[in-house]
Design an enzyme around this catalytic site. Structure first.
Site, PDB file in Angstrom:
ATOM      1  CB  SER A   1      -8.219   0.690   5.811  1.00  0.00           C
ATOM      2  OG  SER A   1      -8.869   1.932   5.967  1.00  0.00           O
TER       3      SER A   1
ATOM      4  CE  LYS B   1      -3.867   1.934   2.707  1.00  0.00           C
ATOM      5  NZ  LYS B   1      -4.707   1.715   3.908  1.00  0.00           N
TER       6      LYS B   1
ATOM      7  CB  SER C   1      -7.859   3.563   3.071  1.00  0.00           C
ATOM      8  OG  SER C   1      -7.032   2.925   4.042  1.00  0.00           O
TER       9      SER C   1
END
Length: 540
Positions: A234, A135, A210
């Site tokens: 997330s 990420k 996210s």
């Protein structure tokens, strides 16, 4: 030093998008005949002719199986890395899931590992040669980590690896891409200056957030193992939306150093974020945790629990006692989620391997009131400052989550922290009185919601507030427009429920994967994954 204020958002955003697109090798671009792309894009990689038959075999393996095949030299790391770079390039074109690809660097690393293996006859670490996606806000040495904010582009080139990245690198991993996340890192969707990351099964639905780039990439088979972060869902929201596996560990079980957190003041401890694995099997979640905890991260980071990984949990009863949480008492799940939970529960009961009992969720309204205010002790001031530097507009979902908060005085912050701790004590007492080992529940009111509508967090954020480990698994079920038609006779009892039910369209959602959530008690990470493993074996 703060980045220079340059108020030219459109031009700067276009430049950033072009730079990202230029990182994708031109030979891996889809041909014009592939367009317009289909609604379900999960088969694009196999049909593209860009990957060889052997490369298709590689990307269809779980991370654990590929790791084993690399260790026996069935495949080289260069072969595996090349396959995943090709697959990730296609996934990017299908879903807009990448912030950066660094293929040359990845192939050089893979070649070095292959050469070392050839010289010593031994794999380099427990993840030898395994490609892993990361990420965006996690630092990789020499790469940028703009974290969903345009003003940070080019200003966050990492001088060293994040702690977790260094652990994976020392274990033999190969890094090849970084993945998208939303503005503020605080949406259950994924939109930022790079655009919107869409669901691989349906471009009208969200990939979650996210860690939505990871969800889409892994679902497309552009990664076998990725790393996300979770402060309100997330990891779990994108894993659920994209039909893959994801695990949010208890906080302080894994190291957190080296992650950009541009929306939180330094020293913030209201709600702690944790990273965790996203993958295509339970075994891969276990592999990640074994490697990460096995590195003894507490020796470098004293905030990490001194607690070796022990995947031999003993449950209080002979049978795992599963509490079935039908809803959270605020928003009733939609038809597809109700159906999946009912069908999975029936299979578990029929197996005779579990004791199934009801589990009531308590204090849901209280949970959201506490956590939504704790997320933004500065009332979103840091976010607005980042946006102001380039004239970047605040996205609707950024504004929506910030609007739940206000700038807190010290006394107000401490009072909220005290409410958080009291809430945790109440939940612990309720859990112990219920006598459950794990709780099976929806991860959200429905399957992947339509873009722009993911506004109910409590099915995931509730467990961040309690600090309980929680995992997502695909049920193998998909939304069926006939079976899962909206119950038009149901009258929502509050605004959150009305927003959720009004936004559901069974035709639009048709074909979306349906996932469920398994949650364990605070610190019982191994037991949670052990229960998940047994559940998945029964329903598979």
């Amino acid at each position: 030093m703060s980045p220079t204020r340059v108020l030219d958002y459109p031009a700067l955003a276009a430049k950033a998008i072009a730079a990202r697109d230029e990182s994708i090798p031109s030979e891996y671009l889809l041909t014009k005949s592939a367009f317009p792309l289909p609604k379900d894009r999960t088969t694009l990689i196999a049909s593209s002719s860009i990957l060889s038959p052997e490369e298709l075999e590689i990307i269809n393996l779980t991370a654990t199986k590929l790791r084993d095949d690399l260790a026996t030299r069935k495949y080289t790391s260069v072969q595996a890395t090349t396959a995943y770079c090709k697959a990730a390039a296609i996934a990017q074109q299908a879903t807009n899931c990448l912030t950066d690809m660094f293929m040359d660097e990845a192939i050089a690393r893979a070649k070095s590992l292959d050469e070392e293996f050839e010289k010593t006859g031994k794999p380099v670490g427990p993840l030898h040669g395994l490609p892993i996606s990361i990420k965006d806000h996690m630092d990789i040495k020499g790469r940028d980590s703009p974290s969903g904010f345009l003003d940070m582009v080019g200003n966050t080139i990492a001088e060293e690896d994040a702690h977790l990245v260094s652990v994976l690198r020392e274990a033999g991993a190969v890094f090849y891409v970084k993945t998208t996340q939303p503005q503020t890192i605080m949406h259950l969707e994924t939109s930022c200056y790079l655009g919107t990351t869409i669901n691989p099964y349906n471009p009208e639905l969200t990939s979650g957030g996210s860690s939505g780039g990871e969800g889409a990439l892994i679902s497309m088979k552009g990664s076998c193992l990725g790393v996300g972060t979770d402060i309100g869902g997330s990891i779990r929201a994108p894993a659920a939306a994209c039909g893959i596996y994801g695990f949010k560990p208890s906080i302080y079980r894994l190291p957190a150093g080296g992650c950009q957190m541009p929306m939180c003041p330094t020293g913030y401890e209201g709600i702690i974020c944790t990273h965790g694995p996203m993958a295509r099997s339970v075994e891969d979640l276990k592999l990640y945790m074994e490697v990460m905890v096995g590195s003894k991260p507490w020796l470098r980071d004293p905030t990490v629990q001194v607690k070796p990984w022990n995947y031999n949990p003993v449950f209080p009863q002979e049978k795992i006692r599963i509490g079935i949480m039908l809803d959270d008492g605020v928003v009733k799940p939609l038809a597809p989620m109700q159906r999946a939970l009912k069908e999975v529960t029936a299979k578990l009961e029929a197996s005779g391997l579990f004791e199934i009992v009801p589990y009531e969720c308590i204090l849901s309204d209280e949970a959201w009131d506490i956590i939504s205010k704790l997320y933004w002790p500065d009332g979103g001031a840091m976010v607005r400052e980042h946006l102001a530097r380039t004239g970047e507009p605040m996205l609707p979902l950024s504004q929506w989550i910030i609007d739940w908060s206000k700038e807190l005085t010290l006394g107000e912050y401490l009072a909220l922290a005290a409410r958080r701790d009291d809430f945790r004590k109440a939940q612990a007492a309720h859990w112990q009185a219920s006598g459950v080992d794990v709780v099976l529940s929806p991860p959200s009111p429905g399957a992947a919601p339509a873009l722009g509508t993911a506004k109910y967090w409590n099915y995931t954020s509730f467990w961040n507030l309690t600090n309980y480990p929680s995992a997502i698994f695909p049920t193998g079920q998909f939304v069926d427009s006939t079976k899962d038609a909206k119950d038009t006779s149901y009258k929502p009892s509050n605004e959150s429920e009305k927003i959720t039910w009004d936004s559901y369209d069974s035709e639009q959602s048709s074909g979306a994967p349906i996932s469920l959530q398994v949650t364990g008690y605070n610190g019982h990470d191994e037991a949670t994954l052990a229960a998940l493993e047994k559940i998945v074996k029964v329903i598979s």
